[in-house]
Design an enzyme around this catalytic site. Structure first.
Site, mmCIF file in Angstrom:
data_model
loop_
_atom_site.group_PDB
_atom_site.id
_atom_site.type_symbol
_atom_site.label_atom_id
_atom_site.label_comp_id
_atom_site.label_asym_id
_atom_site.label_seq_id
_atom_site.Cartn_x
_atom_site.Cartn_y
_atom_site.Cartn_z
ATOM 1 N N LYS A 187 12.200 21.510 -47.283
ATOM 2 C CA LYS A 187 12.721 20.009 -47.636
ATOM 3 C C LYS A 187 11.217 19.747 -48.925
ATOM 4 O O LYS A 187 11.462 18.723 -49.809
ATOM 5 C CB LYS A 187 12.134 19.213 -47.101
ATOM 6 C CG LYS A 187 13.639 18.760 -45.870
ATOM 7 C CD LYS A 187 13.334 18.093 -44.563
ATOM 8 C CE LYS A 187 14.849 18.100 -43.386
ATOM 9 N NZ LYS A 187 14.117 17.473 -42.402
ATOM 10 N N HIS A 242 9.286 21.374 -50.950
ATOM 11 C CA HIS A 242 9.844 21.868 -52.492
ATOM 12 C C HIS A 242 10.950 22.304 -52.822
ATOM 13 O O HIS A 242 11.203 21.949 -53.968
ATOM 14 C CB HIS A 242 9.031 23.335 -51.949
ATOM 15 C CG HIS A 242 7.827 23.473 -52.222
ATOM 16 N ND1 HIS A 242 6.695 24.093 -52.735
ATOM 17 C CD2 HIS A 242 7.345 24.137 -51.000
ATOM 18 C CE1 HIS A 242 5.579 24.073 -52.382
ATOM 19 N NE2 HIS A 242 5.956 24.200 -50.717
#
Lengths: 196, 196
Positions: B95, B97
């Site tokens: 989530k 990145h």
């Protein structure tokens, strides 16, 4: 057929190495796509990879295998079980959280760690993984990967005093795939031109 | 001696389960400290853990093992190799990145995944790991851990429709350590009072 040659064929057959036209995050295209994280979905191939790494590590002297998460961790576990050698791993997010210890697993300062990962392109991510190991008092001399993409990684490491070892280098892998008729010489040339 | 009883002794002997006075991040103290991440430094014990998980999964129906990094990943690899069953794993930082895929390894929507981790206290981290698997179309019904701390995890999961399975629960582990004279009944009582 020798072990690395067999492995090359199996990496192709299981989709860990693909040929075609792949769009990278940068927007550029690549004629080859390598995803060794897929190995976890092939436990028998993962076991073979563990044995091949163990074989490639013969002659190296080390007390611990230090695997780089994520991709290096399953490979390191397979190698550790093949050799019955203890494993440790630096956490990716140790710095971000601060409260977690930087290295998981048991070790003592002064011990030698062999750094293990799935592949190497340039040397930077390996150097980043070595830093916390050395800060914790471990000695690192050698880095072992399943696949060397031959794009400068060995030189990057050598400049910092580390030696690179690989089960397979990309040229060998491509030659094996041509000789076993899995790719054409045109595909081989396309990748070789792309790599230069 | 039965496999879980043997495992209990070995988890103590290798320092994965410790007794004493441990200061937690919260500042409170605990009479027990469990670190199953140490298993990677004991490859032969890790192999046994893989076999014990494989045995505990008999009777469950699943296409893939889904291991939770970090601690669950080496355990999941050992289990995958023991069963020759494909493994997948949700990434912790997917989530954050955004560019990385949320789940590594090969799978198809509609397949059933058995969630595997080292231990369970409450159910929240398991529910967090299940979410991306279900979003990707996988079916999750069962969660398997090496050690159930018996602090509400099974009920938390049951409320969301998942069944918990464990190789060992903490009470069994403690009883075994008393019966093999590794801890005293006073230590047993201290942990039991702490858990309530």
């Amino acid at each position: 057929m020798k072990e690395p040659a067999l492995l090359a064929n199996q990496l192709f057959d299981t989709g860990c190495v693909k040929f075609g036209t792949f769009t990278l995050k940068s927007g550029l295209t690549s004629p080859i796509y390598i995803d060794l994280r897929l190995l976890v979905s092939r436990p028998s191939l993962l076991r073979q990879v563990g044995r091949a790494l163990a074989e490639a590590a013969q002659g190296l002297s080390f007390d611990r295998i230090a695997a780089i998460p994520y991709a290096g961790l399953p490979i390191g576990v397979a190698m550790a079980m093949a050799l019955d050698c203890p494993l440790i791993y630096p956490r990716r997010e140790a710095k971000a959280h601060g409260t977690r210890q930087a290295i998981e697993g048991a070790f003592e300062a002064g011990e030698t760690a062999l750094l293990v990962d799935d592949l190497i392109t340039r040397g930077d991510s390996k150097l980043e993984a070595i830093a916390p190991l050395e800060e914790a008092g471990l000695v690192v001399r050698d880095v072992l990967v399943l696949l060397d993409r031959e794009q400068g990684g060995a030189d990057d490491l050598a400049r910092h005093g580390y030696r690179l070892h690989a089960v397979l280098c990309l040229t060998e892998l491509l030659k094996q795939l041509v000789s076993s008729e899995r790719i054409t010489t045109a595909q081989y040339d396309a990748v070789m031109n792309y790599l230069v």
